[in-house]
Design an enzyme around this catalytic site. Sequence first.
Site, mmCIF file in Angstrom:
data_model
loop_
_atom_site.group_PDB
_atom_site.id
_atom_site.type_symbol
_atom_site.label_atom_id
_atom_site.label_comp_id
_atom_site.label_asym_id
_atom_site.label_seq_id
_atom_site.Cartn_x
_atom_site.Cartn_y
_atom_site.Cartn_z
ATOM 1 N N ALA A 26 -7.286 0.201 -7.791
ATOM 2 C CA ALA A 26 -6.645 1.341 -6.976
ATOM 3 C C ALA A 26 -6.862 0.906 -5.513
ATOM 4 C CB ALA A 26 -7.891 2.347 -7.319
ATOM 5 N N CYS A 27 -6.349 0.216 -4.943
ATOM 6 C CA CYS A 27 -6.584 -0.430 -3.635
ATOM 7 C C CYS A 27 -5.899 -0.091 -2.583
ATOM 8 C CB CYS A 27 -6.119 -1.863 -4.013
ATOM 9 S SG CYS A 27 -6.241 -2.352 -5.669
ATOM 10 N N SER A 28 -6.119 -0.916 -1.398
ATOM 11 C CA SER A 28 -5.342 -0.593 -0.200
ATOM 12 C C SER A 28 -4.727 -2.124 0.015
ATOM 13 C CB SER A 28 -6.349 -0.383 0.907
ATOM 14 O OG SER A 28 -7.145 0.725 0.414
#
Length: 353
Positions: A26-28
Amino acid sequence: MRRCAGVTSGAMALAIVAFGSSLADACSRVLWADNGQAVVTGRNMDWPEDMRTDLWAFPRGLARKGESGDDNELSWTSKYGSVGGAVYNLAIADGMNEKGLVANLLWLSESDYGKRDLKRPGLALSLWAQYNLDNFATVAEAVADIETGRYQLIAAGMPGYATATVHLSLSDATGDSAIIEIVDGGKVRVHHDRRYLVMTNSPPFPEQLANLKKYHVFGGTEALPGTSEAADRFVRAAYYIQNQTKPSDTRQTVARMLSVMRNVAQPFVRPDPKRPEASHTIWRAVADSTDRLYFFESTLSPNIVWVNLSLLDLSVGAPIRKLDLSGADRDLVGEVSSQFKPAAPLEFKKGGS
């Protein structure tokens, strides 16, 4: 398929962000291309458990199959060598090839790849990033390929989740950028513009652009947000990369990118099984497309390792190699290209399984 028009208004044109979370996250993701030193792409991987991520080095000339799980799978031979992070040793979620093309898979709950069309060759999601690293030197080349619609992505399960739903970001050594979303039964949305710097998670890209306008640093009235929600990380990453000071060398460039990624990282927290994208950060990577350096930092280790792709043998016929960061090589630090060891081919997760 449709290409989305670029946004051209003021500060917003400098920091356009999408949402997602990788075949394991679920990143950036943040791109910084105007620092005067190197084009760098940072990425956090957020997930509720250790994904036992290892680094793999793939040479040119590998014969690949799309692992679609049916009789019509895409096939190709890799044109470029690459280094990538394999989550659960089932899928490449992040990586860079020898031309400086960077691919990042991030989770997007709204992704919808449509009903299987057996008239088109299939490509498992586990290979989507690697397919682009194998075949293309630039973002423009990769975008032109996906816009043909010549293959279909096939979803696959992953540990703890019935189906992985991801979108893809691409960046290259020129600073070009694209975010690819597949939604609404297989519609391909291509957001291609070097101003599209940031990607996090849901909702899809157009809604994130609208959300950005609410904050005073982008023309709205609300203060810079501070939670770990994807929308807040989106805004903070856009603000901090836009307001970075200029580095004097590559070391400072990477350090500044790491500082931005740490600001939008998530601390260890009790996971919510219904929201894997809201989990803690388990690792981060910075890809230097100019100097072909790939940095990797596990949040379970005090050490940072990096790979100089020019020191790897990526020639046709060279062995596939692996760096066992989840096991024997977890205590390494510094430049580690000489520590990769020959390995059997990575077994990518089949589509539909």
